[in-house]
Design a protein around this motif. Structure first.
Motif, PDB file in Angstrom:
ATOM      1  N   TYR A 197       0.840  -1.200   0.000  1.00 43.97           N
ATOM      2  CA  TYR A 197       0.000   0.000   0.000  1.00 43.97           C
ATOM      3  C   TYR A 197       0.876   1.252   0.000  1.00 43.97           C
ATOM      4  CZ  TYR A 197      -3.484   3.417   1.577  1.00 43.97           C
ATOM      5  OH  TYR A 197      -4.297   4.515   1.692  1.00 43.97           O
ATOM      6  N   TYR A 198       1.947   1.235   0.804  1.00 41.87           N
ATOM      7  CA  TYR A 198       2.874   2.364   0.828  1.00 41.87           C
ATOM      8  C   TYR A 198       3.439   2.632  -0.573  1.00 41.87           C
ATOM      9  CZ  TYR A 198       3.518   2.231   5.977  1.00 41.87           C
ATOM     10  OH  TYR A 198       3.364   2.284   7.323  1.00 41.87           O
ATOM     11  N   GLU A 199       3.804   1.551  -1.242  1.00 44.70           N
ATOM     12  CA  GLU A 199       4.622   1.647  -2.450  1.00 44.70           C
ATOM     13  C   GLU A 199       3.872   2.203  -3.656  1.00 44.70           C
ATOM     14  OE1 GLU A 199       8.016  -1.214  -4.389  1.00 44.70           O
ATOM     15  OE2 GLU A 199       6.133  -2.141  -3.754  1.00 44.70           O
ATOM     16  N   THR A 200       2.576   1.940  -3.729  1.00 50.24           N
ATOM     17  CA  THR A 200       1.843   2.312  -4.932  1.00 50.24           C
ATOM     18  C   THR A 200       1.330   3.749  -4.883  1.00 50.24           C
ATOM     19  OG1 THR A 200       0.029   1.690  -6.414  1.00 50.24           O
ATOM     20  CG2 THR A 200      -0.361   1.433  -4.057  1.00 50.24           C
ATOM     21  N   ASP A 201       1.344   4.392  -6.049  1.00 53.87           N
ATOM     22  CA  ASP A 201       0.750   5.716  -6.196  1.00 53.87           C
ATOM     23  C   ASP A 201      -0.538   5.642  -7.012  1.00 53.87           C
ATOM     24  OD1 ASP A 201       2.716   7.144  -4.792  1.00 53.87           O
ATOM     25  OD2 ASP A 201       4.037   7.160  -6.540  1.00 53.87           O
ATOM     26  N   ASN A 202      -0.912   4.429  -7.373  1.00 51.37           N
ATOM     27  CA  ASN A 202      -2.101   4.208  -8.179  1.00 51.37           C
ATOM     28  C   ASN A 202      -3.311   4.041  -7.263  1.00 51.37           C
ATOM     29  OD1 ASN A 202      -4.136   2.276  -9.460  1.00 51.37           O
ATOM     30  ND2 ASN A 202      -2.898   2.847 -11.237  1.00 51.37           N
ATOM     31  N   GLN A 203      -4.346   4.851  -7.464  1.00 54.73           N
ATOM     32  CA  GLN A 203      -5.502   4.833  -6.567  1.00 54.73           C
ATOM     33  C   GLN A 203      -6.217   3.489  -6.568  1.00 54.73           C
ATOM     34  OE1 GLN A 203      -8.103   8.157  -7.121  1.00 54.73           O
ATOM     35  NE2 GLN A 203      -9.464   7.584  -5.438  1.00 54.73           N
ATOM     36  N   ASP A 204      -6.334   2.864  -7.738  1.00 53.97           N
ATOM     37  CA  ASP A 204      -6.982   1.554  -7.815  1.00 53.97           C
ATOM     38  C   ASP A 204      -6.173   0.499  -7.066  1.00 53.97           C
ATOM     39  OD1 ASP A 204      -9.055   2.575  -9.326  1.00 53.97           O
ATOM     40  OD2 ASP A 204      -8.143   2.051 -11.249  1.00 53.97           O
ATOM     41  N   GLU A 205      -4.844   0.575  -7.201  1.00 53.50           N
ATOM     42  CA  GLU A 205      -3.983  -0.366  -6.483  1.00 53.50           C
ATOM     43  C   GLU A 205      -4.064  -0.120  -4.975  1.00 53.50           C
ATOM     44  OE1 GLU A 205      -1.299  -2.827  -7.789  1.00 53.50           O
ATOM     45  OE2 GLU A 205      -3.121  -2.853  -9.000  1.00 53.50           O
ATOM     46  N   GLU A 206      -4.088   1.136  -4.585  1.00 53.92           N
ATOM     47  CA  GLU A 206      -4.238   1.461  -3.163  1.00 53.92           C
ATOM     48  C   GLU A 206      -5.501   0.827  -2.596  1.00 53.92           C
ATOM     49  OE1 GLU A 206      -4.318   5.522  -2.024  1.00 53.92           O
ATOM     50  OE2 GLU A 206      -2.150   5.643  -1.719  1.00 53.92           O
ATOM     51  N   GLU A 207      -6.595   0.964  -3.336  1.00 59.12           N
ATOM     52  CA  GLU A 207      -7.863   0.429  -2.856  1.00 59.12           C
ATOM     53  C   GLU A 207      -7.830  -1.088  -2.793  1.00 59.12           C
ATOM     54  OE1 GLU A 207     -11.551   1.364  -1.184  1.00 59.12           O
ATOM     55  OE2 GLU A 207      -9.833   2.612  -1.744  1.00 59.12           O
ATOM     56  N   LYS A 208      -7.161  -1.703  -3.751  1.00 56.12           N
ATOM     57  CA  LYS A 208      -7.029  -3.163  -3.739  1.00 56.12           C
ATOM     58  C   LYS A 208      -6.281  -3.633  -2.503  1.00 56.12           C
ATOM     59  CE  LYS A 208      -3.802  -5.287  -6.102  1.00 56.12           C
ATOM     60  NZ  LYS A 208      -2.990  -5.839  -7.220  1.00 56.12           N
ATOM     61  N   TYR A 209      -5.174  -2.980  -2.183  1.00 55.07           N
ATOM     62  CA  TYR A 209      -4.398  -3.385  -1.011  1.00 55.07           C
ATOM     63  C   TYR A 209      -5.115  -3.022   0.283  1.00 55.07           C
ATOM     64  CZ  TYR A 209      -0.587  -4.336  -4.251  1.00 55.07           C
ATOM     65  OH  TYR A 209       0.172  -4.847  -5.273  1.00 55.07           O
ATOM     66  N   PHE A 210      -5.830  -1.904   0.276  1.00 57.29           N
ATOM     67  CA  PHE A 210      -6.598  -1.538   1.466  1.00 57.29           C
ATOM     68  C   PHE A 210      -7.661  -2.582   1.766  1.00 57.29           C
ATOM     69  CE2 PHE A 210     -10.247   0.957   3.291  1.00 57.29           C
ATOM     70  CZ  PHE A 210      -9.709   1.097   4.555  1.00 57.29           C
ATOM     71  N   ASN A 211      -8.362  -3.033   0.749  1.00 57.64           N
ATOM     72  CA  ASN A 211      -9.382  -4.067   0.947  1.00 57.64           C
ATOM     73  C   ASN A 211      -8.756  -5.377   1.388  1.00 57.64           C
ATOM     74  OD1 ASN A 211     -11.669  -2.500   0.330  1.00 57.64           O
ATOM     75  ND2 ASN A 211     -11.350  -2.757  -1.863  1.00 57.64           N
ATOM     76  N   ARG A 212      -7.554  -5.649   0.904  1.00 56.80           N
ATOM     77  CA  ARG A 212      -6.839  -6.848   1.356  1.00 56.80           C
ATOM     78  C   ARG A 212      -6.509  -6.731   2.849  1.00 56.80           C
ATOM     79  NH1 ARG A 212      -5.873 -12.067   1.809  1.00 56.80           N
ATOM     80  NH2 ARG A 212      -3.690 -12.575   2.159  1.00 56.80           N
ATOM     81  N   LEU A 213      -6.095  -5.569   3.278  1.00 59.86           N
ATOM     82  CA  LEU A 213      -5.822  -5.345   4.701  1.00 59.86           C
ATOM     83  C   LEU A 213      -7.073  -5.595   5.537  1.00 59.86           C
ATOM     84  CD1 LEU A 213      -3.703  -2.059   4.523  1.00 59.86           C
ATOM     85  CD2 LEU A 213      -2.862  -4.314   5.193  1.00 59.86           C
ATOM     86  N   LEU A 214      -8.198  -5.068   5.073  1.00 60.38           N
ATOM     87  CA  LEU A 214      -9.447  -5.229   5.813  1.00 60.38           C
ATOM     88  C   LEU A 214      -9.824  -6.702   5.952  1.00 60.38           C
ATOM     89  CD1 LEU A 214     -11.666  -2.362   4.315  1.00 60.38           C
ATOM     90  CD2 LEU A 214     -10.399  -2.361   6.472  1.00 60.38           C
TER      91      LEU A 214
END
Length: 269
Positions: A197-214
């Protein structure tokens, strides 16, 4: 006050920095209002005491920019785990200690470099995003990841973020704290995903990793089931195993762990 729930929350905070005291030790420390029952190294005592001070500070100030700063400012114990300048928003242009990077992969030396300068407006965006959200648990966890990725302080950022997320969600009055995964594998997966999540600057990728965290976080039911803390009274037959961790430590070695298991109660020492 439910010291069992609070002990689990403090242990969850401490797990971000190698807190070694057990849940039972942490609860005893809360019961006695003393750090004496904890492992007597400076880091465990500092993490325990500063977590309590951070909680007190944000409860007094409230979830806001000043509240987030107050949490980190409370991390003032004498420990390498704490910032040299607690509560100070980083500005790498004039302070070398503010120039930080997060190692993502030790072998390749891949590193996440957060913004060199962090201002109050950066924290205000996080606060405003939460205040205009539905204020559900998911929104509180977004506070955590946003602060953690921003790295606004010299040190203690993830601990600050976790306390701030709980302040936003008002868990301190309900004592239903937001905690990290209980299972060690899930927590490793959580931290790995957080690094992505830290590494990506792509909003879609951020959301993908955020949902994975959840998906890795404990549910309300799991938090309730993990709530009891019972001392191991040593009853029943025990047997000793030599365990081989499959995840290597930073030295590249797999340390052998000896652990006793009570066959009657299935408790581990």
């Amino acid at each position: 006050m439910d010291n069992t729930a609070l002990a689990r929350f403090i242990s969850s905070i401490g797990s971000l920095n190698g807190y070694g005291s057990s849940l039972l030790q942490t609860k005893h420390a809360l019961d006695l209002n003393s750090s004496t029952p904890l492992n007597q190294d400076s880091d465990d005592v500092a993490i325990f005491e500063d977590a309590l001070k951070g909680i007190t500070a944000v409860r007094r100030v409230g979830f806001s920019v000043d509240g987030i700063i107050a949490i980190n400012k409370a991390f003032d114990s004498d420990s390498d785990e704490e910032p040299n300048w607690p509560g100070h928003l980083r500005n790498a242009y004039y302070n070398e200690d503010d120039r930080i990077g997060i190692i993502l992969d030790e072998k390749s030396h891949r590193t996440y470099m957060p913004p060199e300068v962090v201002g109050r407006n950066d924290l205000q965006k996080i606060v405003d995003e939460y205040m205009t959200s539905p204020k559900k648990e998911k929104d509180a966890w977004r506070v955590f990841v946003r602060i953690a990725k921003l790295q606004p302080f010299q040190d203690g950022n993830k601990r600050t973020a976790l306390i701030a997320a709980n302040a936003a969600y008002d868990t301190f009055s309900r004592e239903n704290y937001l905690v990290l995964p209980f299972d060690e594998l899930d927590q490793t997966d959580f931290m790995t995903t957080l690094m992505r999540y830290y590494e990506t600057d792509n909003q879609d990728e951020e959301e993908k990793y955020f949902n994975r965290l959840l998906s890795l976080l404990p549910s309300d039911r799991e938090r309730i089931l993990h709530k009891p803390i019972s001392p191991d009274d040593g009853s029943g037959k025990t047997i000793t195993f030599n365990l081989k961790p499959q995840i290597r430590n930073r030295s590249g070695k797999k340390p052998k762990i000896t652990r006793k298991i009570d066959l009657k109660t299935q408790k581990h020492d």
